[in-house]
Design an enzyme around this catalytic site. Structure first.
Site, short mmCIF file in Angstrom:
data_model
loop_
_atom_site.label_atom_id
_atom_site.label_comp_id
_atom_site.label_asym_id
_atom_site.label_seq_id
_atom_site.Cartn_x
_atom_site.Cartn_y
_atom_site.Cartn_z
N GLY A 186 2.05 10.98 4.98
CA GLY A 186 0.75 11.71 6.02
C GLY A 186 -0.53 11.05 5.28
N LYS A 237 -3.02 -4.74 9.18
CA LYS A 237 -1.65 -4.31 9.06
C LYS A 237 -0.85 -3.67 10.37
CE LYS A 237 1.50 -1.92 5.94
NZ LYS A 237 1.55 -1.23 4.40
N GLY A 282 7.08 -2.70 -1.64
CA GLY A 282 6.98 -1.13 -1.56
C GLY A 282 8.13 -0.24 -2.13
N THR A 283 8.73 0.01 -1.46
CA THR A 283 9.95 1.03 -1.79
C THR A 283 10.79 0.46 -3.12
OG1 THR A 283 10.16 1.80 0.57
CG2 THR A 283 12.21 2.30 -0.88
N SER A 308 0.67 -1.31 -0.06
CA SER A 308 0.04 0.04 -0.12
C SER A 308 1.02 1.45 0.07
CB SER A 308 -0.93 -0.08 1.19
OG SER A 308 -1.70 1.17 1.33
N CYS A 326 -2.25 4.63 12.44
CA CYS A 326 -2.59 5.93 12.56
C CYS A 326 -2.82 6.39 14.02
CB CYS A 326 -3.79 6.08 11.83
SG CYS A 326 -4.04 5.11 10.37
N ASN A 344 -6.56 -0.84 1.24
CA ASN A 344 -6.01 -0.20 2.53
C ASN A 344 -6.79 0.90 3.16
OD1 ASN A 344 -4.09 1.45 4.24
ND2 ASN A 344 -2.80 -0.19 4.05
N GLY A 382 8.98 -5.42 3.97
CA GLY A 382 9.83 -4.56 4.68
C GLY A 382 11.23 -5.16 3.80
C1 LIG Z 1 5.44 6.57 0.17
C2 LIG Z 1 5.03 5.58 0.92
C3 LIG Z 1 3.65 5.56 1.28
C4 LIG Z 1 3.08 4.62 2.16
N1 LIG Z 1 1.71 4.58 2.23
C5 LIG Z 1 1.03 3.65 3.16
C6 LIG Z 1 -0.36 3.48 3.33
O1 LIG Z 1 -1.03 4.69 2.55
N2 LIG Z 1 -0.86 2.82 3.97
C7 LIG Z 1 -0.08 1.79 4.55
O2 LIG Z 1 -0.65 0.80 5.37
N3 LIG Z 1 1.13 1.58 4.23
C8 LIG Z 1 1.81 2.58 3.86
N4 LIG Z 1 3.40 2.50 3.37
C9 LIG Z 1 4.18 1.33 4.08
C10 LIG Z 1 4.42 0.41 3.00
O3 LIG Z 1 3.22 -0.37 2.66
C11 LIG Z 1 5.16 -0.74 3.71
O4 LIG Z 1 4.56 -1.24 4.83
C12 LIG Z 1 6.50 -0.20 4.06
O5 LIG Z 1 7.21 0.81 3.18
C13 LIG Z 1 7.69 -1.50 4.23
O6 LIG Z 1 7.63 -1.88 2.95
P1 LIG Z 1 9.04 -1.70 1.86
O7 LIG Z 1 10.32 -1.55 2.51
O8 LIG Z 1 9.08 -2.63 0.87
O9 LIG Z 1 8.34 -0.34 1.39
C14 LIG Z 1 3.82 3.49 2.63
C15 LIG Z 1 5.27 3.53 2.20
C16 LIG Z 1 5.83 4.51 1.62
C17 LIG Z 1 7.37 4.51 1.24
#
Ligand SMILES: Cc1cc2nc3c(=O)[nH]c(=O)nc-3n(C[C@H](O)[C@H](O)[C@H](O)COP(=O)(O)O)c2cc1C
Length: 304
Positions: free
Chosen positions: A73, A166, A266-267, A22, A131, A100, A244
């Site tokens: 945010g 989550k 994600g990233t 997400s 949150c 989400n 992660g």
């Molecule tokens: C830019 C950005 C926006 C994100 N927005 C959300 C979100 O809206 N809801 C949520 O549950 N997690 C959000 N996350 C968290 C990611 O879904 C994920 O849990 C976290 O980044 C770890 O995974 P990664 O290291 O592969 O990015 C966001 C992460 C990033 C970097």
């Protein structure tokens, strides 16, 4: 024989366990220019609340060693606009769509969940409990067992869809939180969300992010995420969706060995949006090489 990547968890059939986390691919529109969405197991869309919110002012993102900090945010267009304007686009693709959701009060979580009942093209709700609980002083729901229980309870009652909770990693004992989630009837847990971090500019002596602190993601958090996935896998019976810092197929396989049934990316897609598809291919090659017929054989196969 061709390896079988399909997996069924929380009553949802995924064609493979590789999903988009997400927030990093918003509502899926931009990423389809660079990544064949149809090859993935699911897309988990950016967090949706009851009403549109703008998110935080810039600067809200910065690079860190092996990771990134974000203070986006949770900007979002609100549940009604999402269903009306964004969902029709997502319905065209094979992957399951998990929405989400978040709220600033327990009741708001319930109301957002209720709005998705009977909405075509939504296969499950992923509930972000990282949150701040506005009514109770801004402490994140997911860092307190009692408020975690209340959110899961209200969402569970409000929806007939599969409920995936989550988890926040910013807690002392993630296994206790996962047990509380399971006890209230959730179908699955996903973890980890970002870790609370901070960056400082030595020249200006100012914080780099407008909100001072932000969420750390990317390879820097992978060992912590793996540890938490393994702990939660051993603490509950419901399936775990792991994430992660997953950057390649080997990372994804490690998460599955530690106990994840599916993985979220994600990233990594900020570096290369084709990485999720590369992970699907890499997983199939690994299974062939190790003579693994079904991807489910990998889950929790850690040899201690
Ligand atoms: C830019 C950005 C926006 C994100 N927005 C959300 C979100 O809206 N809801 C949520 O549950 N997690 C959000 N996350 C968290 C990611 O879904 C994920 O849990 C976290 O980044 C770890 O995974 P990664 O290291 O592969 O990015 C966001 C992460 C990033 C970097």
């Amino acid at each position: 024989m061709k390896p079988d990547l399909s997996i069924r968890i929380a009553g949802i059939d995924f064609q493979n366990p590789v999903t988009l986390a997400s927030g990093t691919a918003r509502y899926g529109e931009e990423i389809t220019e660079h990544c064949d969405l149809n090859r993935l197991g699911a897309i988990i869309v950016k967090g949706i609340a009851l009403k549109p919110t703008p998110g935080n002012p810039p600067p809200r993102i910065c690079e860190t060693p092996s990771g990134m900090l974000n203070a986006i945010g949770l900007p979002n267009i609100g549940v009604d606009a999402f269903i009306r304007d964004k969902l029709p686009f997502l319905r065209q693709f094979n992957p399951k769509v998990l929405v989400n959701i978040f709220g600033s009060t327990v009741d708001e979580y319930g109301e957002v969940a209720r709005r998705f009942n009977g909405v075509a093209g939504v296969h499950g709700l992923e509930v972000n409990i990282s949150c701040p609980n506005i009514k109770e002083g801004g402490i994140a729901f997911g860092t307190d067992i009692e408020s975690t229980r209340r959110v899961v309870q209200i969402v569970r009652k409000a929806t007939t869809l599969p409920v995936l909770i989550k988890l926040s990693p910013n807690v002392t004992n993630i296994a206790d939180i996962a047990r509380a989630v399971e006890s209230q009837g959730a179908d699955s847990v996903s973890l980890i969300n970002t870790l609370l971090g901070m960056a400082v500019n030595a020249e200006t002596r100012k914080p780099v992010l407008s909100t001072i602190t932000g969420g750390l993601s990317g390879p820097a958090i992978k060992p912590i995420a793996l540890r938490m996935v393994w702990q939660v896998y051993n603490a509950v019976k419901i399936p775990v969706m792991g994430m992660g810092g997953i950057m390649n197929a080997t990372d994804a396989i490690e998460f599955m060995i530690a106990g994840a049934s599916t993985v979220q990316i994600g990233t990594a897609i900020f570096i290369d949006p084709t990485i999720p598809v590369q992970i699907v291919d890499g997983l199939a090659l690994y299974m062939e090489r190790h003579k693994i017929q079904s991807v489910s054989e990998l889950i929790g196969s850690l040899q201690c």
